[in-house]
Design a protein around this motif. Structure first.
Motif, PDB file in Angstrom:
ATOM      1  N   SER A  60      -9.529  -2.252  -3.414  1.00 39.90           N
ATOM      2  CA  SER A  60     -10.560  -3.135  -2.855  1.00 39.90           C
ATOM      3  C   SER A  60     -10.852  -2.840  -1.392  1.00 39.90           C
ATOM      4  O   SER A  60     -11.620  -3.571  -0.758  1.00 39.90           O
ATOM      5  CB  SER A  60     -10.116  -4.602  -2.991  1.00 39.90           C
ATOM      6  N   VAL A  83      -8.821  -7.984   0.030  1.00 40.17           N
ATOM      7  CA  VAL A  83      -9.027  -8.189  -1.406  1.00 40.17           C
ATOM      8  C   VAL A  83      -9.747  -9.513  -1.643  1.00 40.17           C
ATOM      9  O   VAL A  83     -10.923  -9.539  -2.005  1.00 40.17           O
ATOM     10  CB  VAL A  83      -7.691  -8.145  -2.182  1.00 40.17           C
ATOM     11  N   GLU A  84      -9.068 -10.623  -1.438  1.00 34.19           N
ATOM     12  CA  GLU A  84      -9.693 -11.933  -1.568  1.00 34.19           C
ATOM     13  C   GLU A  84      -8.891 -12.947  -0.765  1.00 34.19           C
ATOM     14  O   GLU A  84      -7.671 -12.797  -0.602  1.00 34.19           O
ATOM     15  CB  GLU A  84      -9.758 -12.369  -3.043  1.00 34.19           C
TER      16      GLU A  84
END
Length: 223
Positions: free
Chosen positions: A141, A196-197
């Motif tokens: 990512s 990533v998140e």
């Protein structure tokens, strides 16, 4: 010299840690400024860094420098204004701080047994493990321009872990290994959240693991 033996330093250190964690966990529009995060976070680090620096050896002073640079990185991270610039500054400060930690851990294990000198399994497995985690969770990512910096950052973490394990085998002191694992976990939380998140309560989780690492690596340096 032991931090716990000094009651004033002990209370001040953990008191300022709790204050900082409370502010991180409960930001408000009136207190969400750089200053309110910088002062409480520098106080505990200054206390423990002074104790480490007073030992006056190369190991302790390398770790002392790493502590201060890591503190600078944390303050860059928690200041959300100009976030992209601060993220870059944070990663740079953490990376250089980790290199000083590697130096401190390396000094601690200069007297090696013949078996330790000839051991290739530990460094190979350590680097492979760190790279595997990064490659699986982070790199897919990550934008192309950040892949190499993330890889280099992982190399610094792996080097810390290798030297900490090496030192543990020679001295029997486990704090360096545990501190490196805690630092690695805090860095993983940071990287995953940013690349990533977002992770809920990521700043609080990052700071808790960071302070655990700080306490352990300082105890290691004070032995």
């Amino acid at each position: 010299m032991n931090l716990i033996e000094n009651n004033v330093a002990f209370v001040a250190y953990f008191g300022t840690i709790l204050l900082h964690l409370y502010l991180v966990a409960n930001p408000t529009p009136y207190l969400n400024t750089s200053l309110i995060y910088v002062i409480p976070q520098f106080l505990p680090t200054s206390i423990i860094a002074y104790k480490v620096y007073a030992k006056e050896d190369d190991n302790a002073r390398s770790i002392y420098t790493g502590l201060l640079l890591s503190t600078l990185g944390v303050n860059y991270l928690l200041n959300e204004e100009m976030h992209q610039f601060n993220m870059t500054g944070s990663l740079a400060a953490f990376l250089v701080g980790h290199l000083y930690f590697v130096s401190g851990l390396n000094h601690s294990s200069t007297k090696k047994s013949e078996g330790s000198r000839n051991d290739w399994i530990t460094p190979i497995s350590t680097y492979f493990g760190v790279y595997a985690v990064i490659s699986y969770f982070i790199l897919p990512s990550t934008s192309f321009e950040l892949k190499i910096p993330v890889f280099l950052y992982g190399t610094a973490i792996a080097s810390m872990l290798w030297k900490a394990i090496d030192g543990w085998r020679v001295t029997g002191h486990l704090e360096g290994v545990l501190a490196t694992l805690a630092l690695g976990l805090s860095d993983f939380i940071l990287a995953y959240s940013e690349l990533v998140e977002p992770v809920n309560h990521r700043h609080l989780m990052f700071m808790v693991t960071y302070y655990i690492a700080q306490i352990l690596i300082s105890k290691f340096a004070l032995k």
